[in-house]
Design an enzyme around this catalytic site. Structure first.
Site, short mmCIF file in Angstrom:
data_model
loop_
_atom_site.label_atom_id
_atom_site.label_comp_id
_atom_site.label_asym_id
_atom_site.label_seq_id
_atom_site.Cartn_x
_atom_site.Cartn_y
_atom_site.Cartn_z
N LEU A 100 10.80 2.11 2.30
CA LEU A 100 10.46 2.34 0.90
C LEU A 100 9.08 1.71 0.73
CD1 LEU A 100 13.76 1.40 -1.03
CD2 LEU A 100 12.85 3.68 -0.57
N ASP A 101 8.26 2.30 -0.11
CA ASP A 101 6.93 1.72 -0.34
C ASP A 101 7.06 0.32 -0.92
OD1 ASP A 101 5.87 4.12 0.46
OD2 ASP A 101 5.62 4.89 -1.59
N LYS A 102 5.98 -0.44 -0.81
CA LYS A 102 6.01 -1.82 -1.30
C LYS A 102 6.41 -1.89 -2.78
CE LYS A 102 3.00 -5.84 -1.52
NZ LYS A 102 1.62 -6.33 -1.37
#
Ligand code: URA
Length: 236
Positions: free
Chosen positions: A101-103
């Site tokens: 998952l993106d930051k």
């Protein structure tokens, strides 16, 4: 396997720490005190450390509610990773997030030391549906639903599988929307790029399910639960 490996794998301590416990004479196998770290044990043996049973479980599966600001990676030189959110006793060797998952994305993230499951869930032909909720800058409408359903091609030529978009809130006045989207792939920044391709921007993104696994409503950001094998079989 050797008793020191068994205990180290079960995160009782490092090999060195385990050797100290054995020297102290507080490790028993089927009632007999262990004399040497080389002693062989089977997964079915009864192993006690200071009277506490240590069951052998090879693989562990955690479902985390990923908060913003941490990387879905095992290590990074300068930034915090999701592994650092696990209690030290849960940081099993080989534990890795399943996909990324993106930051700044929150929500359901699986972590496991079961490399086989990790591989299976990420294989392109596995088609594990993932559902996300998002806040969008821009007004998503029926046209957007159709575009996403048709299987769009991104600017760089990436061809996507059809995605199901549900519009939950359409706010013309504030030029914003709230949506739910189901995708089957997990391409880099996929949802952000999909909305970017139709002139909108993802402001908040949260994953709420993966296959039949749902993010529990009462699981706080940054917290996690251990899953049973039965739970895990639901995702496959
Ligand atoms: N799509 C994105 O753009 N980001 C994520 O983190 C997950 C899916």
């Amino acid at each position: 396997m050797r008793i020191d490996k068994y205990l180290a794998n079960m995160n009782v301590g490092s090999r060195k720490e385990v050797h100290v416990l054995i020297k102290k004479g507080i490790v028993t196998v089927n009632g007999d005190v262990v004399k040497t770290p080389k002693q062989q044990v089977k997964e079915s043996d009864e192993v006690l450390v200071d009277g506490q049973e240590v069951n052998y479980q090879k693989y562990h599966y955690f479902l985390m509610n990923k908060p913003k600001g941490v990387l879905s990676a095992t290590e990074d030189r300068s930034q915090r990773t999701v592994i650092s959110l696990l209690k030290p006793q849960d940081q099993y060797q080989g534990i890795t997030p399943v996909g990324r998952l993106d930051k700044d994305t929150t929500g359901l993230l699986l972590l496991t030391n079961d490399g086989q499951l990790n591989h299976e869930l990420l294989a392109p032909n596995k088609h594990v549906d993932k559902i996300y909720r998002a806040k969008i800058a821009g007004v998503a409408d029926d046209e957007t639903v159709k575009t996403f359903a048709s299987g769009m091609t991104l600017g760089d030529g990436t061809k996507l599988k059809p995605a199901e978009l549900k519009i939950l809130v359409q706010d013309e006045e504030h030029d914003s929307s709230e949506i739910e989207i189901k995708i089957r792939e997990g391409k880099y920044h996929q949802i952000k790029r999909m909305f970017g391709a139709v002139g909108m921007k993802v402001v908040e993104l949260e994953r709420i399910s993966m296959g039949k696994l749902k993010l529990p409503k009462d699981l706080k950001r940054g917290n996690y639960i251990e899953l049973s094998l039965d739970d895990v079989s639901k995702i496959k």
